[in-house]
Design a protein around this motif. Structure first.
Motif: not given
Ligand code: SF4
Ligand code: SF4
Ligand code: SF4
Ligand code: SF4
Lengths: 198, 914
Positions: A169, A172-175, B93, B95, B97, B434
């Motif tokens: 977490a 993680w990075s935004w797509e 979150h 993500s 995850l 991004h």
């Protein structure tokens, strides 16, 4: 005659003055080292793995400065090639497959109960990321490991694994959004369509 | 009380408010869920470190995780119960995850831990109060969860012009702060006063949007009742006036410069929720264990605000607010503008969750597909940070990170105003997020590569320095030997009279070594004693015991060494036959050395001549000379050999076996070196031969060398057999007790070596297999050769394995015989009254038992390994299976029988003992 001598004298004087200024500027604004090599080296990933065929990233940077192709570094991948191409103002070419393929970031992990303490991996590690002593258990400092793979081969009991660094977490990075190409609806009927959906 | 001046900020939008829904019902308090899930990273910075173990019972408000560095926070149990696990769970979150969470099973008793309010906070030092706040786990509850004490510390560095309380709550749907102000007005004001005291601010302003009339009225009423200096600034409703920088601009007219913090312009901002939490922490001593959260959205039948315990799963809250599963389309954590979609409803409420939006399809429809930017400029009009969103989009799309940064991408507060107004429905914020994370990643990679570069260069520098040092040493040594040779050449006969002191030398040498050992031991002992003293002072019980043990051990060692020293210093008085042998040895050795020097000299001469010969191939003279020298060389070598063998028997004749072993070992080493040298020479000559295939001379030489090599190898073999004999011989002679102790360690060592060899051989097999696979893939012609290698490697591995098994067996049998012998020995000993009775027998038994246990463990491990391997082979079902399958079952059987034997032996032994 005098005028000719005067002219020569004045020119000589001018030459001396400008020569002096240039000489001073040369000393005053001297640039240390080879800046282009430094710049190239700064773009390389510093994994020090030798996959490019050079003993480390700096030698490859020197080789690039001397005209070697820029697509020999698998750890850097396409991003590094792009950056190098921008820097050197050459065309970005795809990665040369002979030197290996781009892979996910990895880190070495020693299965510690199998380590026999031979210190061979310590000698192989280019960044001193392995901790241990003769006949003692060894371990990898994960934060310092560049994932270069060089310690795997020398291990006589094959107890080093290259483990992929997963996404947490925190890392993680935004797509990136898919962009216009992904959409099927177009405002103008004559727009070129990449894909037809009905 | 005059109302403060209100300024304005650029841009902003007016989305539909949708705040009324959740304000219809009063504040709700959901029941205890069956489990609470508490993520360890609920704040910005390092995740907390668990302080309790799984299975521990904790009380409500008890610290269950501590801060893990400067930018970190504490975590408390929201209710009393048992810690059911510390495990990976899905967290809230974007993500989707999972992360490490503590799982708490409430017991329903709500038993509070002892609360420690800080009653006299006015009199306390600010750092003390801040530490208290940190320990209460207070973090910013508005957005990111920045640890409050860190923010306050940063603010107290420069004088504050404004202290702003953020009650704007600009995002649609959310009403948690509104409800909090209505419910806890007094607590809020007191919390603000505490914070005001802490940061010494004069100008305190509560910024609140004009769509909260009830809250504004409540605030004003209480403030005027208390006669407080705190001002209430009512700002017009506009999204995102609740953004920290936007609110500051609204209330002070000052803009926070790019890349700076509010503290840099003398402003501090705190959320109302944080102020109430500060009040609870200081005046009630209650840590942050619950918060106000808005449950809203058309999919809920009873939208409302709730005061909920941290860690409550969202499913529990959805049930509480009567969610309609059929209508639920998207579950959003946070508001519709800045929130993110949740993949699962099992995630828990954390310190920063201000809203759960259960939206229907109509409320939050799937966004329209993205179209091309038409450069309408509406996004620029809406951007509250005065950025150029369309430029940023352009650079984000083309990954021009530098340019994006140059256009202040990092000033974007991700408010979503630009996406909201964009007629092309471009998800602008997605692009920025991004790009921001890619830039961040690149920065991190840069830091890492810089570190790697540094370390690489440091290592290279070190290696170069080491090499230079070695080279310098080598040159120094060379010079020294050259000097010695020149002095030695003439006074060769002087060696005679020097013999007598030379004879004494070994004994004194040993004595010296012992003395050094003793000195070292003494210093160690002293150090240990000092440590022991320190430990005793500090009352570290475990350390004291360990150190005590070490000290006594050191003392006994020292005593033994001293005893040996006294014995040795006594021996020179009665020189036995030993010195004779060594005296005899000395001249022989000298001669040997001389002969060897001759050999070396001749070798050099021959080489030189050979070089000459290469230049002038037809020079008969040099050829003759070479032949002559070679003859000389042969004779000298013969002398060397003779002398070498002469020294060997001489040393063998030495009376004590222990001393005899050393010279034999030396010879062995020498012989081995000879073998290696000869091998190298032969190789070189072979190379020469390859260059000049018809050179008869070199061929002859090779033949000679090969013969030498054979003899040298023979001596090596002989010598290596000799020590083995010599080591077994004395062990037979000495008493049975000693035999076991003496022979056990070498066997153990051998065993270890064998094991390592086996492991290495196995790894080699694996490596060769890998290579073979690769070769087969590319159909290389070397595949056959590699296959051959593989077979060899496998052979070696299996040989070693067998040897290992034998060795293990061997130790066992010797052990068992030894123990038997010992048992027998102990019987007469105990019967003999004058010898130490029975006491030595007991530890011997214990030792044997221990050994047997270890053997048992090894045997069991062997069985397991064999079984595993068999299973593996079965799984693979490959051709290797045919090679090894026959071997493993046999090994398994062997191991099993061994185990049975050992177990029987243990049983017998234990019965005997009983
Ligand atoms: S391949 Fe890339 S990372 Fe590896 S040494 Fe060469 S330049 Fe460095
Ligand atoms: S530990 Fe291994 S993989 Fe990591 S940097 Fe060192 S040699 Fe490379
Ligand atoms: S998301 Fe960023 S760029 Fe868009 S309006 Fe908000 S601050 Fe401006
Ligand atoms: S609002 Fe959308 S279409 Fe208009 S300029 Fe901005 S990004 Fe382009």
């Amino acid at each position: 005659m005098f005028t000719v001598l005067l002219a020569i004298g004045v020119l000589l004087l001018l030459a001396l003055i400008f020569g002096g200024i240039l000489g001073y500027a040369n000393v005053r604004f001297h640039v240390e080292g080879d800046p282009i090599v430094e710049q190239i080296d700064a773009l390389l990933p510093q994994t020090q793995c030798g996959q490019c065929g050079h003993p480390g990233c700096r030698p490859y940077a020197e080789a690039i400065a001397n005209g070697e192709a820029i697509n020999h570094c698998p750890p850097g991948g396409q991003a590094t090639i792009q950056a190098l191409a921008d820097l050197l103002d050459v065309e970005a070419v795809p990665l040369d497959g002979d030197h290996g393929a781009e892979s996910a970031a990895k880190v070495a992990v020693i299965r510690e109960d199998e380590c026999i303490g031979c210190t061979k991996c310590i000698q192989a590690c280019p960044v001193d990321a392995i901790l241990g002593a003769a006949k003692q258990m060894h371990t990898v400092i994960a934060d310092e490991c560049t994932g270069c793979d060089l310690c795997v081969e020398p291990c006589p009991v094959d107890c080093i694994d290259m483990v992929e660094i997963g996404v947490t977490a925190q890392t993680w990075s935004w797509e990136k959004p898919q962009g216009i190409a992904a959409s099927a609806i177009n405002i103008i009927a004559t727009d070129r369509q990449t894909e037809v959906t009905h | 009380m005059q109302s403060p001046q209100i300024f304005s900020f650029h841009g902003g939008i007016h989305p539909e408010e949708n705040k009324a829904q959740s304000l219809q019902l009063p504040l709700g308090r959901p029941s205890l869920p069956s489990e609470l899930v508490l993520p360890l990273g609920q704040h910005i910075g390092q995740a907390s470190r668990p302080l309790v173990n799984v299975g521990d019972r904790v009380l409500k408000g008890q610290i269950i995780a501590t801060n893990n560095g400067f930018l970190s926070s504490y975590l408390h149990a929201p209710t009393s119960g048992t810690i059911a696990g510390i495990e990976e769970r899905a967290i809230a979150h974007p993500s989707g995850l999972s992360d490490l969470c503590m799982v708490l099973w409430p017991d329903g008793k709500e038993e509070w831990t002892e609360l420690n309010p800080l009653d006299n906070w006015q009199a306390q030092d600010a750092t003390h109060v801040l530490a208290h706040l940190a320990q209460m786990g207070i973090v910013g509850m508005g957005g990111a969860g920045f640890p409050t004490q860190v923010k306050l510390q940063g603010a107290s560095k420069s004088p504050l012009t404004h202290f702003i309380i953020n009650a704007a709550e600009c995002e649609p749907y959310i009403t948690a702060d509104d409800m909090l102000i209505r419910e806890k007005t007094a607590e809020l004001i007191e919390g603000i006063e505490i914070l005001q005291h802490l940061v010494k601010a004069d100008n305190v302003v509560i910024g609140i949007e004009d769509n909260k009339p009830t809250a504004i009225a409540a605030l004003n009423a209480l403030l005027s009742e208390r006669g407080s200096e705190i001002q209430v600034a009512v700002v017009p409703t506009k999204y995102p006036s609740g953004g920290e920088k936007q609110l500051i601009q609204l209330l002070t007219g000052k803009e926070v410069p790019s890349g700076q913090y509010p503290a840099d312009i003398g402003v501090l901002c705190q959320n109302v929720g944080t102020c109430v939490a500060v009040h609870d922490a200081i005046l009630a001593g209650k840590p942050l264990i619950s918060r106000f959260t808005t449950l809203t959205g058309d999919a809920l039948q009873a939208p409302q605000n709730v005061e909920v315990l941290l860690g409550t799963p969202i499913t529990h809250l959805l049930d509480y607010a009567d969610s309609d599963e059929t209508k639920l389309h998207r579950l959003v954590m946070g508001g519709p503008m800045m929130g993110y979609t949740l993949d699962s409803a099992a995630v828990p409420i954390v310190k920063t969750s201000n809203c759960i939006l259960a939206a229907t399809k109509k409320e939050l429809p799937t966004p329209n597909p993205e179209q091309a930017c038409i450069r309408c400029g509406m996004c620029e009009q809406a951007c509250p940070a005065s950025l150029l969103p369309q430029q940023l989009l352009w650079f984000s799309k083309s990954q021009e990170h530098e340019k994006a940064e140059h256009y202040n991408l990092f000033d974007c507060i991700e408010c979503g105003a630009c996406s909201y107004v964009c007629p092309s429905s471009i998800p602008l914020v997605q692009y920025y997020r991004h790009t921001k994370s890619s830039i961040r990643e690149a920065r991190e990679a840069n830091v890492k590569s810089d570190l790697a570069k540094q370390r690489f260069e440091a290592r290279k520098a070190r290696q170069d320095a080491e090499a230079a040092e070695k080279e310098a040493k080598r040159i120094a040594r060379q010079q020294a030997t050259a000097a010695k040779a020149s002095t030695k050449a003439t006074p060769a006969e002087q060696a005679e009279p020097a013999k007598a002191p030379a004879a004494a030398a070994p004994v004194s040498d040993e004595a010296k070594k012992l003395k050094i050992d003793i000195a070292i031991g003494k210093t160690k002992l002293k150090k240990r004693q000092k440590e022991l003293l320190a430990a005793q002072e500090a009352e570290h019980l475990e350390e004291i015991q360990a150190l005590q043990l070490q000290v006594t051990e050191q003392e006994t060692q020292l005593a033994a060494l001293e005893a040996r020293l006294s014995k040795i210093s006594a021996t020179p008085v009665v020189p036995s036959s030993a010195p004779d042998a060594s005296r005899e040895k000395a001249p022989v050795n000298d001669e040997l050395k001389k002969a060897k020097v001759d050999v070396a000299l001749l070798g050099v001469k021959i080489k030189k001549l050979n070089k000459q010969l290469a230049d002038t191939p037809d020079d008969q003279e040099t050829k003759d000379k070479i032949a002559g020298f070679e003859k000389d060389l042969a004779t000298v070598q013969a002398i060397v050999k003779k002398l070498g063998t002469a020294t060997a028997p001489a040393t063998k004749a030495a009376p004590e076996n222990s001393t005899a072993k050393a010279p034999i070992n030396g010879d062995l080493k020498k012989a081995k070196v000879d073998v290696a040298l000869l091998g190298v020479k032969i190789k070189k000559l072979n190379k020469q031969l390859a260059d000049t295939p018809d050179d008869q001379e070199t061929k002859d030489k090779i033949a000679v060398f090969e013969a030498d090599l054979a003899t040298a190898k023979a001596t090596v073999e002989k010598l290596s057999v000799a020590p083995a004999e010599s080591s077994t011989a004395p062990s037979e002679k000495t008493s049975s007790n000693k035999a076991t102790t003496a022979s056990a360690p070498p066997i153990a060592d051998d065993l270890k070596k064998l094991k390592i060899d086996t492991a290495i051989a196995k790894a080699a097999v694996k490596k060769v297999e890998k290579a073979l696979k690769k070769a087969e893939e590319i159909q290389a012609p070397e595949a056959d050769a590699i296959r051959q290698q593989l077979v060899e490697a496998q052979q070696r591995a299996s040989d070693l394995d067998k040897a290992l098994a034998d060795a293990v067996n061997g130790t066992k049998t010797t052990d068992s015989t030894a123990t038997e012998a010992k048992a027998e020995a102990s019987v007469p000993e105990s019967s003999a009254a004058e010898a130490k009775p029975s006491t030595p027998a007991a530890p011997a038994n214990a030792d044997a038992a221990k050994k047997r246990k270890i053997d048992l463990a090894i045997a069991k491990a062997g069985i397991k390994k064999a079984e595993k391997n068999i299973a593996l082979l079965k799984e693979q079902g490959k051709d290797e299976a045919e090679i090894t399958a026959s071997e493993w079952p046999a090994k398994l059987l062997e191991a099993q029988t061994k185990l049975a034997e050992l177990e029987a032996a243990t049983d017998a032994q234990s019965q005997e003992n009983n």
